[in-house]
Write an enzyme that holds these catalytic residues in place. Structure first.
Site, mmCIF file in Angstrom:
data_model
loop_
_atom_site.group_PDB
_atom_site.id
_atom_site.type_symbol
_atom_site.label_atom_id
_atom_site.label_comp_id
_atom_site.label_asym_id
_atom_site.label_seq_id
_atom_site.Cartn_x
_atom_site.Cartn_y
_atom_site.Cartn_z
ATOM 1 C CB VAL A 64 -0.993 0.218 1.365
ATOM 2 C CG1 VAL A 64 -1.877 -1.141 1.128
ATOM 3 C CG2 VAL A 64 -0.215 0.108 2.567
ATOM 4 C CG ASN A 92 -5.995 -4.076 9.317
ATOM 5 O OD1 ASN A 92 -6.157 -3.648 10.402
ATOM 6 N ND2 ASN A 92 -5.209 -5.138 8.747
ATOM 7 C CB SER A 144 -3.795 3.150 16.946
ATOM 8 O OG SER A 144 -3.263 2.807 18.062
ATOM 9 C CE1 TYR A 157 0.596 1.877 14.096
ATOM 10 C CE2 TYR A 157 -0.226 2.212 16.208
ATOM 11 C CZ TYR A 157 -0.318 1.629 14.810
ATOM 12 O OH TYR A 157 -1.340 0.974 14.912
ATOM 13 C CB ILE A 190 -6.442 -5.805 19.571
ATOM 14 C CG1 ILE A 190 -7.113 -4.545 19.698
ATOM 15 C CG2 ILE A 190 -7.155 -6.941 19.174
ATOM 16 C CD1 ILE A 190 -8.183 -4.500 20.347
#
Length: 246
Positions: A64, A92, A144, A157, A190
């Protein structure tokens, strides 16, 4: 002839992406395009799970962060499926390159931005015109808790995901009149490959629900946003984090 509609999930071979692929196929009955970059075995395993459950899935390999490659693969898919449409886009794909900003190398900054933020642009833009013409679509961006509140050691991030949140809110307003919704899902901790090196015992103390979330729980939320039940929700960032931040 009725248009056959698909769902595309970037980074769909493992973790949260895999759970989303499986849920979209089983719950909403979408044929799913599983995007992956390098782990063919994991992507094939995800596809096989979907097919074993009675669903449809195909693999779509591209990075991507590479605009030319992404556009070429999407164009090739469209050429091979002239009567079909990608109706649901789940952005995602993402990577982490953690470290204190003071010592962060340029590549660790730019690679994270290129994947999470530029990847959204590279994938979504060439598919947007079809959604607007179709007058229906669902775009769901996986962000996130780091993008909502910032996480030390993840300046890159956090920046990428915060940028994606801003893009979500702006694009939602641009395309709402054509019945295309754009939302973001912001997971906390997660249970995935990305978090298996973390000190779960210590981190659970920060989480009011006292556990890490499951990828399937994130997938359930994505499925709702991808469904017609969520038709009046757009431009939202929905936290799914056990109460760690709201």
């Amino acid at each position: 002839m009725a248009v056959k509609t698909y769902a595309l999930v970037t980074g769909g071979s493992r973790g949260i992406g895999r759970a989303i692929c499986i849920a979209l196929a089983s719950e909403l009955k979408y044929p799913v395009l599983i995007n992956y970059q390098s782990n063919l075995a994991a992507a094939e395993e995800t596809r096989d799970i979907i097919i074993a459950g009675g669903g449809e899935a195909e693999l779509l390999r591209f990075d991507v962060s590479d605009q030319a490659e992404t556009h070429a693969q999407l164009a090739d898919w469209k050429d091979r499926h002239p009567e079909s449409l990608i109706e649901v886009i789940v952005n995602n794909a993402g990577i982490t390159r953690d470290g204190l900003f003071l010592w962060m190398e340029h590549d660790d900054w730019s690679n994270v931005i290129h994947t999470s933020l530029n990847g959204f642009y590279h994938v979504t833009k060439p598919l947007m015109q079809d959604l607007l013409r179709h007058r229906y679509g669902r775009i769901i961006n996986i962000v996130s808790v780091s993008g909502v509140k910032g996480t030390p050691g993840q300046t890159n991030y956090s920046a990428a995901k915060a940028g994606l949140i801003g893009a979500t809110k702006a694009l939602a307003q641009e395309v709402a009149k054509r019945n295309v919704t754009v939302n973001a899902v912001a997971p906390g901790f997660i249970e995935t490959d990305m978090t298996n090196k973390l000190d779960e015992k210590e981190l659970k103390k920060l989480i009011p629900l006292n556990r890490f979330g499951k990828a399937e729980e994130v997938a359930d939320l994505v499925c709702f946003l991808a469904s017609k039940k969520a038709a009046y929700i757009t431009g939202e960032v929905i936290n799914i984090n056990g109460g760690i931040y709201s």
